[in-house]
Enzyme design. Structure first.
Site, short mmCIF file in Angstrom:
data_model
loop_
_atom_site.label_atom_id
_atom_site.label_comp_id
_atom_site.label_asym_id
_atom_site.label_seq_id
_atom_site.Cartn_x
_atom_site.Cartn_y
_atom_site.Cartn_z
N ARG A 1 -0.57 -9.69 12.98
CA ARG A 1 -1.59 -9.70 11.91
C ARG A 1 -1.29 -8.60 10.89
O ARG A 1 -0.15 -8.49 10.46
CB ARG A 1 -3.00 -9.55 12.51
CG ARG A 1 -3.47 -10.83 13.17
CD ARG A 1 -4.93 -11.10 12.93
NE ARG A 1 -5.76 -10.10 13.59
CZ ARG A 1 -7.06 -10.23 13.79
NH1 ARG A 1 -7.67 -11.33 13.42
NH2 ARG A 1 -7.75 -9.29 14.38
N ASP B 1 -11.19 -7.32 17.38
CA ASP B 1 -12.29 -6.70 16.63
C ASP B 1 -13.41 -7.69 16.28
O ASP B 1 -14.58 -7.31 16.27
CB ASP B 1 -11.77 -5.97 15.38
CG ASP B 1 -10.96 -6.86 14.47
OD1 ASP B 1 -10.63 -7.99 14.87
OD2 ASP B 1 -10.67 -6.44 13.34
N GLY B 2 -13.07 -8.94 16.00
CA GLY B 2 -14.11 -9.95 15.73
C GLY B 2 -15.00 -10.12 16.95
O GLY B 2 -16.24 -10.15 16.86
N MET C 1 4.75 -11.64 15.09
CA MET C 1 3.30 -11.57 14.88
C MET C 1 2.80 -10.12 14.88
O MET C 1 3.54 -9.19 15.17
CB MET C 1 2.60 -12.34 15.99
CG MET C 1 2.54 -13.82 15.72
SD MET C 1 1.37 -14.58 16.84
CE MET C 1 1.14 -16.13 15.99
N GLY D 1 -8.05 -14.57 19.29
CA GLY D 1 -6.67 -14.89 19.64
C GLY D 1 -6.38 -14.54 21.10
O GLY D 1 -6.76 -13.47 21.55
N ALA E 1 17.61 -2.71 16.03
CA ALA E 1 17.64 -3.42 14.75
C ALA E 1 18.15 -2.49 13.65
O ALA E 1 17.98 -1.26 13.74
CB ALA E 1 16.24 -3.91 14.40
N ASP F 1 -4.12 -3.79 17.32
CA ASP F 1 -4.69 -3.34 16.05
C ASP F 1 -6.11 -2.77 16.18
O ASP F 1 -6.87 -2.76 15.23
CB ASP F 1 -4.67 -4.48 15.02
CG ASP F 1 -5.44 -5.71 15.47
OD1 ASP F 1 -5.86 -5.75 16.65
OD2 ASP F 1 -5.62 -6.62 14.67
N THR G 1 -5.61 -8.21 22.86
CA THR G 1 -4.96 -8.71 21.65
C THR G 1 -3.51 -8.25 21.62
O THR G 1 -3.23 -7.07 21.90
CB THR G 1 -5.69 -8.25 20.36
OG1 THR G 1 -4.82 -8.43 19.24
CG2 THR G 1 -6.11 -6.79 20.40
N ASP H 1 -1.77 -7.81 19.09
CA ASP H 1 -1.48 -7.08 17.86
C ASP H 1 -1.59 -5.56 18.00
O ASP H 1 -1.07 -4.83 17.17
CB ASP H 1 -2.42 -7.53 16.74
CG ASP H 1 -2.41 -9.04 16.57
OD1 ASP H 1 -1.33 -9.64 16.74
OD2 ASP H 1 -3.47 -9.63 16.29
N ARG I 1 2.72 -15.19 21.94
CA ARG I 1 1.39 -15.12 22.55
C ARG I 1 1.37 -15.59 24.01
O ARG I 1 0.44 -15.29 24.75
CB ARG I 1 0.41 -16.03 21.81
CG ARG I 1 -0.12 -15.44 20.56
CD ARG I 1 -1.32 -16.26 20.12
NE ARG I 1 -1.82 -15.78 18.88
CZ ARG I 1 -2.54 -14.68 18.74
NH1 ARG I 1 -2.86 -13.96 19.78
NH2 ARG I 1 -2.95 -14.31 17.55
N ARG J 1 -9.96 -11.57 36.22
CA ARG J 1 -9.93 -11.37 37.68
C ARG J 1 -10.52 -10.01 38.05
O ARG J 1 -11.36 -9.91 38.96
CB ARG J 1 -8.50 -11.46 38.20
CG ARG J 1 -8.33 -10.99 39.64
CD ARG J 1 -6.86 -10.97 40.03
NE ARG J 1 -6.70 -10.52 41.41
CZ ARG J 1 -6.50 -9.26 41.77
NH1 ARG J 1 -6.44 -8.32 40.84
NH2 ARG J 1 -6.34 -8.95 43.03
N ALA J 2 -10.07 -8.97 37.34
CA ALA J 2 -10.53 -7.61 37.66
C ALA J 2 -12.04 -7.51 37.46
O ALA J 2 -12.75 -6.92 38.30
CB ALA J 2 -9.80 -6.59 36.79
N ARG K 1 -12.65 -19.83 18.35
CA ARG K 1 -13.27 -19.08 17.26
C ARG K 1 -14.56 -19.83 16.94
O ARG K 1 -14.54 -21.03 16.72
CB ARG K 1 -12.32 -18.99 16.08
CG ARG K 1 -11.09 -18.16 16.47
CD ARG K 1 -10.33 -17.66 15.27
NE ARG K 1 -9.56 -16.47 15.61
CZ ARG K 1 -8.30 -16.48 16.05
NH1 ARG K 1 -7.67 -17.61 16.22
NH2 ARG K 1 -7.68 -15.34 16.33
P1 ADP Z 1 -10.54 -11.42 17.48
O1 ADP Z 1 -11.61 -11.09 18.47
O2 ADP Z 1 -9.22 -11.70 18.14
O3 ADP Z 1 -10.46 -10.40 16.37
P2 ADP Z 1 -11.89 -13.28 15.66
O4 ADP Z 1 -11.93 -12.33 14.51
O5 ADP Z 1 -11.51 -14.69 15.38
O6 ADP Z 1 -10.89 -12.81 16.81
O7 ADP Z 1 -13.33 -13.24 16.36
C1 ADP Z 1 -13.58 -13.95 17.56
C2 ADP Z 1 -14.99 -14.47 17.55
O8 ADP Z 1 -15.92 -13.38 17.54
C3 ADP Z 1 -15.39 -15.31 16.34
O9 ADP Z 1 -14.96 -16.64 16.43
C4 ADP Z 1 -16.91 -15.23 16.41
O10 ADP Z 1 -17.43 -16.10 17.38
C5 ADP Z 1 -17.11 -13.78 16.88
N1 ADP Z 1 -17.33 -12.94 15.69
C6 ADP Z 1 -16.42 -12.51 14.78
N2 ADP Z 1 -17.00 -11.79 13.80
C7 ADP Z 1 -18.31 -11.75 14.08
C8 ADP Z 1 -19.47 -11.18 13.45
N3 ADP Z 1 -19.36 -10.49 12.30
N4 ADP Z 1 -20.67 -11.37 14.06
C9 ADP Z 1 -20.78 -12.06 15.19
N5 ADP Z 1 -19.74 -12.64 15.83
C10 ADP Z 1 -18.53 -12.50 15.31
#
Ligand code: ADP
Length: 354
Positions: free
Chosen positions: A175, A107-108, A173, A15, A190, A133, A129, A131, A257, A25-26, A76
């Protein structure tokens, strides 16, 4: 002997968040200043798989510090999660002689960073992010801007609520995290916040709105985190039915966002981006850059992920065995502090609504 870095890559993934450009840039400028070339990888990890990148020169990143979105685009990429996709990505890194990567995302994105690190491409994560989170860091790039946008939008809603003696229930938002909702609820005055972290007493909220209306209060805002699923729209109807106060519903969704990053996010992006480059060029890998006690530090990605899972109650069998007793105690302390913070903010929102 320590490896000499000649070229690094930078990407934005998952996201998007305001301030990602300031981080790009940095990172680019910090690397260039140290005589290291920089490749800007398009569309997150999909740019690595499909060999879609450009060389970033000092001028390529001119005039982006203040711009929302990400000039490197985000995506993604499911293919990256497969061994085949990963091997393709590593082949592309080798072809371009990319010695290391800074990955900006959530985290992904950090899970992907670990996969690259363990396969010989040193990678460092920067939390981008809205969020907020990532438990290991007090603050992520984009969070401050997102909160400011919520406050701007809701101040407008408040104006019209006051004119028409209405209530507005606003879903924001975040998550699974209530960070945006609880902090903006406080900043907006609020009457209530509904977040996943603290149980919501709906009956007490209704009673409060009825009492305040009887006392002459004209307008009300309730901020709901999207992490409380399937709640906000139906809740708005219940507020009207049970209090007699005309109640509108708004979901701010992706508007939060976008937009130019705030001063806070620009500064955070600069500090985190520069630190990421410093640690990467010092030969370190598989770290996420964090803010703790207002200082920029680096935390092992595995530690950060286990901490997140422990906080969310999603630990898998055997995960904690990878941590020392000291690390587990540190995690318990961080989790307790975070829970206390939420409880304090939640109580504050309710106490100040009078
Ligand atoms: P965010 O980084 O914002 O949490 P996502 O969870 O959609 O977003 O993860 C972003 C991208 O990171 C995914 O589209 C994928 O390419 C990569 N990714 C996520 N999970 C894994 C994983 N378990 N192993 C390898 N790559 C991952």
């Amino acid at each position: 002997m320590e490896k000499k870095f000649r070229k690094i890559g930078v990407l934005t993934s998952g996201g998007d968040a305001p301030g990602m450009n300031a981080a790009v840039r940095a990172i680019a400028r910090a690397a260039l200043a140290r005589g290291v070339e920089v490749m800007g990888i398009y569309g997150g990890y999909s740019g690595l798989i499909h060999d879609n990148m450009i060389e970033l020169k000092a001028r390529t990143v001119s005039n982006i510090v203040s711009r929302g979105g990400t000039i490197l685009y985000s995506d993604r990429c499911e293919e990256f999660k497969t061994e085949e996709g990963m091997q393709t990505a590593i082949g592309v890194c080798k072809k371009h002689e990319i010695d290391g990567i800074v990955a900006i995302g959530g985290d992904g994105t950090f899970r992907g960073a670990t996969d690259l690190s363990v396969r010989g491409i040193p990678t460092i994560g920067v939390p981008g992010t809205i969020d907020n989170d990532i438990t290991a860091t007090e603050n992520s790039i984009g969070f401050d801007t997102a909160m400011n946008t919520v406050v701007q939008m809701c101040d407008r809603l408040r104006d019209t609520c006051e004119s028409h003696a209405r209530c507005n229930v606003v879903e924001v938002m975040g998550r699974g995290a209530g960070d945006i909702a609880i902090n903006t609820a406080l900043a907006l005055g609020a009457v209530a916040a509904v977040i996943p972290e603290v149980p919501f007493d709906e009956a007490a909220c209704m009673e409060k709105i009825r009492r305040l209306r009887a006392d002459g209060k004209r307008s009300f805002l309730v901020i709901v985190s999207e992490g409380v699923e399937h709640f906000s729209e139906a809740f708005a109807k219940r507020v009207q039915a049970e209090t007699g106060v005309e109640t509108k519903f708004a979901r701010l969704a992706h508007v939060v966002r976008g937009g130019d990053p705030t001063l806070g996010d620009r500064i955070l992006a600069a500090k985190m981006g520069v630190y990421a480059v410093e640690r990467l060029l010092a030969g370190e890998s598989n770290l996420v850059i964090c803010q703790q006690d207002n200082r920029i530090v680096a935390v092992d990605i595995l530690y950060s992920q286990i901490l997140d899972r422990k906080y969310k109650g999603t630990l898998k069998e055997g995960m904690l065995e990878k941590c020392t007793a000291e690390q587990i105690a540190q995690m318990d302390c961080a989790i307790e502090e975070k829970k206390k913070d939420f409880a304090r903010l939640y109580a504050m929102v309710n106490d100040l609504a009078r």
